[in-house]
Design a protein around this motif. Sequence first.
Motif, PDB file in Angstrom:
ATOM      1  N   GLU A  49      -8.054  -2.527  -3.721  1.00 41.17           N
ATOM      2  CA  GLU A  49      -7.166  -1.988  -2.689  1.00 41.17           C
ATOM      3  C   GLU A  49      -5.878  -2.818  -2.558  1.00 41.17           C
ATOM      4  O   GLU A  49      -4.777  -2.282  -2.465  1.00 41.17           O
ATOM      5  CB  GLU A  49      -7.885  -1.945  -1.326  1.00 41.17           C
ATOM      6  CG  GLU A  49      -8.860  -0.794  -1.186  1.00 41.17           C
ATOM      7  CD  GLU A  49      -8.263   0.547  -1.606  1.00 41.17           C
ATOM      8  OE1 GLU A  49      -7.189   0.905  -1.068  1.00 41.17           O
ATOM      9  OE2 GLU A  49      -8.846   1.206  -2.502  1.00 41.17           O
ATOM     10  N   ASN A  50      -6.018  -4.148  -2.509  1.00 42.57           N
ATOM     11  CA  ASN A  50      -4.850  -5.007  -2.278  1.00 42.57           C
ATOM     12  C   ASN A  50      -3.805  -4.830  -3.370  1.00 42.57           C
ATOM     13  O   ASN A  50      -2.615  -4.803  -3.097  1.00 42.57           O
ATOM     14  CB  ASN A  50      -5.274  -6.466  -2.224  1.00 42.57           C
ATOM     15  CG  ASN A  50      -6.222  -6.705  -1.072  1.00 42.57           C
ATOM     16  OD1 ASN A  50      -5.953  -6.271   0.050  1.00 42.57           O
ATOM     17  ND2 ASN A  50      -7.343  -7.352  -1.352  1.00 42.57           N
ATOM     18  N   TYR A  51      -4.274  -4.703  -4.608  1.00 41.78           N
ATOM     19  CA  TYR A  51      -3.337  -4.547  -5.718  1.00 41.78           C
ATOM     20  C   TYR A  51      -2.654  -3.192  -5.629  1.00 41.78           C
ATOM     21  O   TYR A  51      -1.479  -3.055  -5.963  1.00 41.78           O
ATOM     22  CB  TYR A  51      -4.052  -4.740  -7.054  1.00 41.78           C
ATOM     23  CG  TYR A  51      -4.442  -6.193  -7.269  1.00 41.78           C
ATOM     24  CD1 TYR A  51      -3.497  -7.115  -7.718  1.00 41.78           C
ATOM     25  CD2 TYR A  51      -5.721  -6.640  -6.977  1.00 41.78           C
ATOM     26  CE1 TYR A  51      -3.839  -8.450  -7.884  1.00 41.78           C
ATOM     27  CE2 TYR A  51      -6.064  -7.967  -7.148  1.00 41.78           C
ATOM     28  CZ  TYR A  51      -5.127  -8.866  -7.597  1.00 41.78           C
ATOM     29  OH  TYR A  51      -5.450 -10.184  -7.744  1.00 41.78           O
ATOM     30  N   LYS A  52      -3.417  -2.171  -5.151  1.00 41.50           N
ATOM     31  CA  LYS A  52      -2.810  -0.847  -4.977  1.00 41.50           C
ATOM     32  C   LYS A  52      -1.690  -0.942  -3.956  1.00 41.50           C
ATOM     33  O   LYS A  52      -0.592  -0.419  -4.156  1.00 41.50           O
ATOM     34  CB  LYS A  52      -3.875   0.159  -4.514  1.00 41.50           C
ATOM     35  CG  LYS A  52      -4.551   0.839  -5.686  1.00 41.50           C
ATOM     36  CD  LYS A  52      -5.530   1.907  -5.185  1.00 41.50           C
ATOM     37  CE  LYS A  52      -6.606   2.201  -6.228  1.00 41.50           C
ATOM     38  NZ  LYS A  52      -7.865   2.652  -5.595  1.00 41.50           N
ATOM     39  N   THR A  53      -1.984  -1.609  -2.802  1.00 44.77           N
ATOM     40  CA  THR A  53      -0.973  -1.783  -1.753  1.00 44.77           C
ATOM     41  C   THR A  53       0.268  -2.437  -2.331  1.00 44.77           C
ATOM     42  O   THR A  53       1.399  -2.035  -2.084  1.00 44.77           O
ATOM     43  CB  THR A  53      -1.529  -2.686  -0.632  1.00 44.77           C
ATOM     44  OG1 THR A  53      -2.856  -2.281  -0.344  1.00 44.77           O
ATOM     45  CG2 THR A  53      -0.656  -2.613   0.606  1.00 44.77           C
ATOM     46  N   LEU A  54       0.012  -3.467  -3.115  1.00 41.30           N
ATOM     47  CA  LEU A  54       1.097  -4.247  -3.702  1.00 41.30           C
ATOM     48  C   LEU A  54       2.047  -3.356  -4.491  1.00 41.30           C
ATOM     49  O   LEU A  54       3.266  -3.492  -4.414  1.00 41.30           O
ATOM     50  CB  LEU A  54       0.464  -5.289  -4.632  1.00 41.30           C
ATOM     51  CG  LEU A  54       1.315  -6.466  -5.045  1.00 41.30           C
ATOM     52  CD1 LEU A  54       1.830  -7.194  -3.824  1.00 41.30           C
ATOM     53  CD2 LEU A  54       0.476  -7.413  -5.903  1.00 41.30           C
ATOM     54  N   PHE A  55       1.458  -2.411  -5.256  1.00 40.79           N
ATOM     55  CA  PHE A  55       2.294  -1.582  -6.111  1.00 40.79           C
ATOM     56  C   PHE A  55       2.841  -0.360  -5.391  1.00 40.79           C
ATOM     57  O   PHE A  55       3.824   0.216  -5.835  1.00 40.79           O
ATOM     58  CB  PHE A  55       1.508  -1.157  -7.369  1.00 40.79           C
ATOM     59  CG  PHE A  55       1.408  -2.274  -8.369  1.00 40.79           C
ATOM     60  CD1 PHE A  55       2.522  -2.658  -9.097  1.00 40.79           C
ATOM     61  CD2 PHE A  55       0.205  -2.947  -8.565  1.00 40.79           C
ATOM     62  CE1 PHE A  55       2.434  -3.693 -10.007  1.00 40.79           C
ATOM     63  CE2 PHE A  55       0.123  -3.985  -9.465  1.00 40.79           C
ATOM     64  CZ  PHE A  55       1.244  -4.367 -10.188  1.00 40.79           C
TER      65      PHE A  55
END
Lengths: 281, 359
Positions: A49-55
């Motif tokens: 999830e965090n990496y998705k948010t990041l992108f």
Amino acid sequence: MYSRTYKSLVSIPPLFWVGAFLLLPYALMFAHSLWTVREGVIVHQWNWENYKTLFTNPLYAEVLFRTMRIAASVTLCSLLLGYPLAYYLAFHAGARKELLYQLVIVPLWVSYLVRGYAWKTILGSDGVLNAFLQYLHLTHEPVGFFLYSPFAVVLMLTHIYTPFVFLPIYAALEHIPRPLLEASQDLGAGSLQTFWRVILPLSMPGLLAGATFAFVLSLGDFLAPLLVGGPSGTMIANVVQSLFGAAFDWPLGAAISMGILVITISLLFLGEFLEKRWAFK
Amino acid sequence: MSASPANPPEQNTAEGATLLEVRNVSKRFGATEVLKNISLNIACGEFLTLLGESGSGKTTLLRLIAGFEQATSGEIWMGGERLDVLPPYKRPVNTVFQNYALFPHLSARDNIAYGLRVKRTPVSEISGRVEEALSMVKMQGFAASRPSQLSGGQQQRIALARALVNRPQLLLLDEPLSALDANLRKQMQSELKALQREIGITFLFVTHDQEEAMALSDRIALLRDGALEQVAAPRETYARPATAYAAQFIGQTNLLHGEIRGSIATCGALRWPCEEADGSVVFSLRPEAIRLSADGKRQTNEVRFRAAVRQQLYGGSTELLEVDCGKGQTLRVRVPACGRLTGEHDFVFSISDAVRVQE
């Protein structure tokens, strides 16, 4: 030859150091980046999830982009200042060389924070620069963008990292055998041609090392934006800091940190690759 | 020693017109006078060697001509144009540096092309001339190599090609062979000489090695403490040294100190008729000018003396003897290999071989 036992014994402290203070924290950071926060508690559930948010969240991309832009500006400015300075010292300073060299080094002894605060008093609304401009009647009211702007961040970081850029370039220039410069002149090249064809290529490893220093160190800086950056000068490290602090979102902070880490390591490898490519014996 | 050369350079010793003229050049570094009022002419197509010990000023003179140093006084002219006022990159001379000074970031080919590129030679012309230069020094197979991949001798060849490709009127060579080992050095000497004859470019060669100077040069300019001692062809310098220093520096010699009185020269145990003014004198007598006299007889114009052999150094085809002629006078004698010699023997030399030299 040293015995096997001796070799394993002496390698324990460095291995311990790297393991405990580098690899373990990175592992923890990576683990955190795969967890999430729910109702103020870290939930140990693996997900991306965090990496998705990041992108997907444009805010982060924007800050990251600004950070890279600032780092690139700092790199360019410190090269533009550091290279001519190193060139002058290496080839034309004569007897003044030692003194000038010390003068470049001395600021490194002054605390980073002190230098940051100094810029605050210089750039502020009632700071030295504005007072001076008004005294000269060039401006009639304080200029606001001097302080609390990306400009101020670039200025302060350039001031701080120029010696780091200067040093490897100076070392590279000092190592160029002087007969090569004579050979170049002898073959018909004036100063400018000698610079482009001999001096610049031979100082390339130093230039790349200096540029890598300035870029990587600027990329991770959070004090300069904190002191003189203001809202428009926020950099990615400040975002990480607030995520770990006030926002209490360690997992997202860790994910961003991983992103910065990947960028930094890639840059270091690129820098080293280029330096090797340009290295001559 | 006076500042002017003992034997002024003769205009007719080499073919061709004067190419380079060094006029009354002096150079000081602070309080040290490195060159003292040097005047020297170099003829077109000549192979001239500046010979001298380290510190004699030979490299400084070369650097003045190349333009890396400025003369304190005096002028340098080349083909009717004043050279010493031009920056190095505008002078029609090229240099082969002592440690080659090849550009480490460029291949052999690019090193050679450097001078043509900076002078904006048409690209179409460059590759042909570079190939030609590479074949001139027999290095066609190494065009793509970096200097670090080449041996000392190969780097030497590339450095030579890099200078020659520019077709300079004058090539300056600063001890170019001193970094090579003995065998390679001999080989390069003969190649260098052959190359110079073939392309006809004037060479100004700096060395401290008198054998090298003798083997290669049309003329040798011997420098001592910043002044020209003698400028002459190698054979002349050897046979007719102008000074005691020249006699000792070029080849081996016996220096006979003595005096002339009433047309008789007396040097220790040796005496011979000499039609010169009275006074103290120094003669140079080469070891090979003295020979063993088997029958104890002498021709007119020869000096005969009896001496005891003190030491014998075997040198293959020749033997170097140290003989004691009495009165504490020792002479070195070079004779063809002759087996062990002991005791006293008769020696002779021709009076004309005792060359009067300046102190």
